[in-house]
Motif scaffolding. Structure first.
Motif, mmCIF file in Angstrom:
data_model
loop_
_atom_site.group_PDB
_atom_site.id
_atom_site.type_symbol
_atom_site.label_atom_id
_atom_site.label_comp_id
_atom_site.label_asym_id
_atom_site.label_seq_id
_atom_site.Cartn_x
_atom_site.Cartn_y
_atom_site.Cartn_z
ATOM 1 N N ALA A 132 0.846 -1.191 0.000
ATOM 2 C CA ALA A 132 0.000 0.000 0.000
ATOM 3 C C ALA A 132 0.881 1.239 0.000
ATOM 4 C CB ALA A 132 -0.891 -0.023 1.216
ATOM 5 N N VAL A 133 0.460 2.227 -0.763
ATOM 6 C CA VAL A 133 1.291 3.414 -0.965
ATOM 7 C C VAL A 133 0.540 4.660 -0.533
ATOM 8 C CG1 VAL A 133 2.294 4.863 -2.768
ATOM 9 C CG2 VAL A 133 2.597 2.392 -2.864
ATOM 10 N N SER A 134 1.231 5.573 0.163
ATOM 11 C CA SER A 134 0.664 6.884 0.477
ATOM 12 C C SER A 134 1.386 7.898 -0.388
ATOM 13 C CB SER A 134 0.885 7.216 1.943
ATOM 14 O OG SER A 134 0.358 6.187 2.751
ATOM 15 N N LEU A 135 0.638 8.817 -0.946
ATOM 16 C CA LEU A 135 1.231 9.780 -1.870
ATOM 17 C C LEU A 135 1.175 11.178 -1.261
ATOM 18 C CD1 LEU A 135 2.433 10.056 -4.649
ATOM 19 C CD2 LEU A 135 0.151 10.199 -5.613
ATOM 20 N N ILE A 138 -1.170 19.943 -12.566
ATOM 21 C CA ILE A 138 -1.241 19.164 -11.318
ATOM 22 C C ILE A 138 -1.906 17.814 -11.594
ATOM 23 C CG2 ILE A 138 -2.226 19.065 -8.987
ATOM 24 C CD1 ILE A 138 -1.979 22.172 -8.907
ATOM 25 N N VAL A 139 -3.034 17.833 -12.342
ATOM 26 C CA VAL A 139 -3.762 16.595 -12.624
ATOM 27 C C VAL A 139 -2.863 15.621 -13.396
ATOM 28 C CG1 VAL A 139 -5.678 15.584 -13.955
ATOM 29 C CG2 VAL A 139 -6.084 17.579 -12.515
ATOM 30 N N GLU A 140 -2.143 16.145 -14.380
ATOM 31 C CA GLU A 140 -1.280 15.278 -15.201
ATOM 32 C C GLU A 140 -0.177 14.637 -14.357
ATOM 33 O OE1 GLU A 140 2.005 15.614 -18.743
ATOM 34 O OE2 GLU A 140 0.853 17.406 -18.218
ATOM 35 N N LYS A 141 0.482 15.452 -13.504
ATOM 36 C CA LYS A 141 1.554 14.914 -12.660
ATOM 37 C C LYS A 141 0.991 13.958 -11.604
ATOM 38 C CE LYS A 141 5.376 18.188 -13.030
ATOM 39 N NZ LYS A 141 5.125 18.782 -14.321
ATOM 40 N N LYS A 177 0.283 10.630 -13.378
ATOM 41 C CA LYS A 177 1.549 9.935 -13.679
ATOM 42 C C LYS A 177 2.120 9.286 -12.418
ATOM 43 C CE LYS A 177 3.047 10.906 -18.064
ATOM 44 N NZ LYS A 177 3.111 12.300 -18.533
ATOM 45 N N THR A 178 2.100 10.067 -11.313
ATOM 46 C CA THR A 178 2.657 9.540 -10.058
ATOM 47 C C THR A 178 1.796 8.388 -9.552
ATOM 48 O OG1 THR A 178 3.243 11.841 -9.589
ATOM 49 C CG2 THR A 178 3.624 10.281 -7.840
ATOM 50 N N ALA A 179 0.464 8.522 -9.660
ATOM 51 C CA ALA A 179 -0.450 7.477 -9.177
ATOM 52 C C ALA A 179 -0.308 6.192 -9.998
ATOM 53 C CB ALA A 179 -1.885 7.984 -9.222
ATOM 54 N N GLU A 180 0.020 6.329 -11.278
ATOM 55 C CA GLU A 180 0.182 5.146 -12.138
ATOM 56 C C GLU A 180 1.276 4.213 -11.633
ATOM 57 O OE1 GLU A 180 0.870 6.520 -16.138
ATOM 58 O OE2 GLU A 180 -1.199 7.290 -16.276
ATOM 59 N N HIS A 181 2.270 4.790 -10.962
ATOM 60 C CA HIS A 181 3.382 3.975 -10.456
ATOM 61 C C HIS A 181 3.046 3.295 -9.125
ATOM 62 C CE1 HIS A 181 6.255 5.117 -13.496
ATOM 63 N NE2 HIS A 181 5.993 6.398 -13.307
ATOM 64 N N CYS A 182 1.848 3.520 -8.605
ATOM 65 C CA CYS A 182 1.476 2.936 -7.316
ATOM 66 C C CYS A 182 0.588 1.715 -7.552
ATOM 67 C CB CYS A 182 0.707 3.951 -6.460
ATOM 68 S SG CYS A 182 1.567 5.503 -6.237
ATOM 69 N N ASP A 183 1.008 0.551 -7.038
ATOM 70 C CA ASP A 183 0.181 -0.661 -7.199
ATOM 71 C C ASP A 183 -1.121 -0.524 -6.431
ATOM 72 O OD1 ASP A 183 2.187 -1.710 -8.627
ATOM 73 O OD2 ASP A 183 3.083 -2.849 -6.980
ATOM 74 N N GLN A 240 -3.135 3.961 -1.195
ATOM 75 C CA GLN A 240 -3.918 3.904 0.032
ATOM 76 C C GLN A 240 -4.508 5.252 0.414
ATOM 77 O OE1 GLN A 240 -2.179 3.570 4.110
ATOM 78 N NE2 GLN A 240 -2.802 1.457 3.892
ATOM 79 N N CYS A 241 -3.686 6.291 0.389
ATOM 80 C CA CYS A 241 -4.223 7.599 0.755
ATOM 81 C C CYS A 241 -3.313 8.716 0.256
ATOM 82 C CB CYS A 241 -4.421 7.720 2.272
ATOM 83 S SG CYS A 241 -2.893 7.754 3.185
ATOM 84 N N PHE A 242 -3.874 9.916 0.229
ATOM 85 C CA PHE A 242 -3.095 11.111 -0.110
ATOM 86 C C PHE A 242 -2.788 11.867 1.174
ATOM 87 C CE2 PHE A 242 -5.671 10.660 -4.084
ATOM 88 C CZ PHE A 242 -4.606 10.410 -4.944
#
Length: 474
Positions: A1-4, A123-126, A129-135, A138-140
């Motif tokens: 699980a990943v937090s961004l 912001i939406v694009e970045k 892109k960042t979210a795509e790398h998260c399997d 979990q939360c922001f």
């Protein structure tokens, strides 16, 4: 699980920088072989930089090049440039940064309305892109301050954007509230306008007051100079210096304060990063601690307050550590939860602590704490087996408690002092899309929140009536 995490504004990025630095040191202390493991993957990607576009992620191999999973946003370049020239420069790249040059002039409307519209697509694009790398996202996390323009205005704009783009992912916000002696004259306006957004779009907010941080840092300095800590601060201390950076820089006034917030975030995310006998998912915090959607402000207290063996202080006895967490000296806002009403409480413990230790201390403390009648057993506990570097154990307590109310009342009073005179309003009203109704709606949102806390407080001390239960015919 990943937090961004999203760091927005000067304060948010300074705290974020401390968090990444301390997190890397913590992982280095545990991960001696330099293997990219699950613990690291929660906040970092392992990238093969030899191939273009940052290369694919490499899992369970040797660490090649760690990249933090984060977005850094600031409408002034100063702090972000410092990060890029400092020891963490390799952890971030240009794809993770959004900066401008002119700043928001301590004006919420400039951050929210002007920069929000201008940078929305970027912001939406970045973000995607960042979210795509998260399997498994979990939360922001948003780290920002309330008193300035970018942190409060653009920070809450990003919060709304996250809800639109990823409505099912929880949104945690760490908000630094200005003190009464704040040098930004418009900070009450910015804070109240930001509060309305937090009320409506955040799942959990950890309010932190500059005043409390300032007092804690002062206490640490006093203890050091009086020799009460038993010895001096270690060389290269993180509490009192910027040691460890590539070039020696004079300590900034907020370094030690930012360190405490970063420490809070380390404890909060420890279960996501390391193994433990009672791992607590971050989403469980809002599931268990927020019974009413708007009352999602959690008071945090931390013990010990120094990180990474900064100070040669004997470690507190375990039971003393639990008592500390419920004393005013360790609260990160000026509040007294012991004499207010608890809706729920979470204890996140790190180190070699047993479940029986947790239970014993909860039973010991319970009689002195007032819980709402319908949630007398409102405790959530997490145990992470990896302690902070240099300590045998640590504890973060998160309380959903009506003691946050005075902070909000004081903020409302400071807002009304300016608003009654219509002072500085023209700076806001000349911004496109900013009406005077934005102010009246924001203050009424804050007043409603205070009223909800009042209604709960009115039930304190009443007879404890257990809700009637279904009778089961035998």
């Amino acid at each position: 699980a990943v937090s961004l995490p999203f760091a927005v504004g000067q304060c948010g990025n300074q705290v974020g920088c401390r968090f990444w630095d301390l997190a890397l040191r913590e992982h280095a202390a545990v991960n001696k072989k330099g293997i990219y493991d699950e613990a690291l993957s929660s906040f970092f990607r392992n990238v093969d930089t030899r191939s273009g576009d940052n290369g694919p992620d490499i899992y369970k191999g040797k660490i090649c090049s760690l990249k933090a999973r984060a977005l850094l946003i600031d409408m002034e370049e100063g702090v972000v440039n410092e990060i890029l020239q400092g020891p963490l420069r390799d952890v971030f790249d240009s794809k993770q940064l959004i900066t401008d040059v002119s700043g928001s002039g301590n004006n919420w409307a400039v951050g929210h309305k002007i920069y929000g519209c201008q940078y929305r697509e970027n912001i939406v694009e970045k973000l995607r892109k960042t979210a795509e790398h998260c399997d498994c996202l979990q939360c922001f996390f948003i780290i920002h301050s309330m008193g300035g323009g970018t942190g409060s205005g653009l920070g809450t704009f990003v919060l709304n954007l996250l809800e639109e783009e990823f409505p099912e992912v929880h949104r945690f916000v760490t908000s630094v509230y200005p003190s009464g002696e704040d040098d930004v004259i418009t900070s009450p306006y910015n804070s109240v306008l930001a509060m309305k957004e937090l009320n409506e779009h955040a799942d959990c907010v950890l309010p932190i007051e500059n005043e409390s941080l300032f007092e804690i840092v002062n206490k640490i300095h006093q203890m050091i100079s009086s020799g009460k800590l038993g010895s001096t601060v270690k060389q290269n201390s993180l509490v009192t210096s910027s040691a460890g950076s590539a070039k020696t820089v004079p300590e900034k006034p907020f370094d030690a304060m930012n360190n405490i917030i970063a420490n809070l975030l380390l404890n909060l995310t420890s279960s996501a990063r390391f193994e433990g006998s009672l791992n607590m998912d971050l989403n469980e915090i809002s599931m268990n601690l927020v019974p009413f959607p708007r009352l999602h402000y959690l008071v945090s207290s931390l013990t010990p307050l120094y990180t990474l063996a900064d100070v040669n202080v004997p470690s507190r006895r375990l039971d003393q550590m639990f008592s500390d967490a419920f004393s005013r000296d360790h609260q990160l806002i000026q509040a007294d939860p012991k004499h207010s009403l608890y809706l729920a409480c979470a204890l996140l413990v790190r180190g070699n602590v047993q479940v029986s230790d947790l239970r014993r201390n909860i039973e010991r403390l319970k009689p002195s704490l007032h819980f709402v009648s319908w949630n007398q057993e409102g405790w959530k506990t997490g145990l992470c087996s990896v302690p902070p570097v240099g300590h045998s154990h640590s504890l973060l307590a998160l309380a959903n408690n009506t003691c946050v109310k005075p902070t909000f009342i004081e903020l409302k009073d400071r807002f009304m002092k300016l608003y009654k005179k219509k002072a500085h309003l023209h700076h806001y009203l000349q911004i496109d899309g900013m009406e005077q109704s934005c102010f009246s709606e924001a203050i009424s949102s804050l007043s409603d929140l205070i009223e909800e806390y009042n209604e709960l407080d009115a039930t304190k001390g009443g007879p404890r009536i257990d809700p009637s239960r279904l009778k089961i015919a035998v």
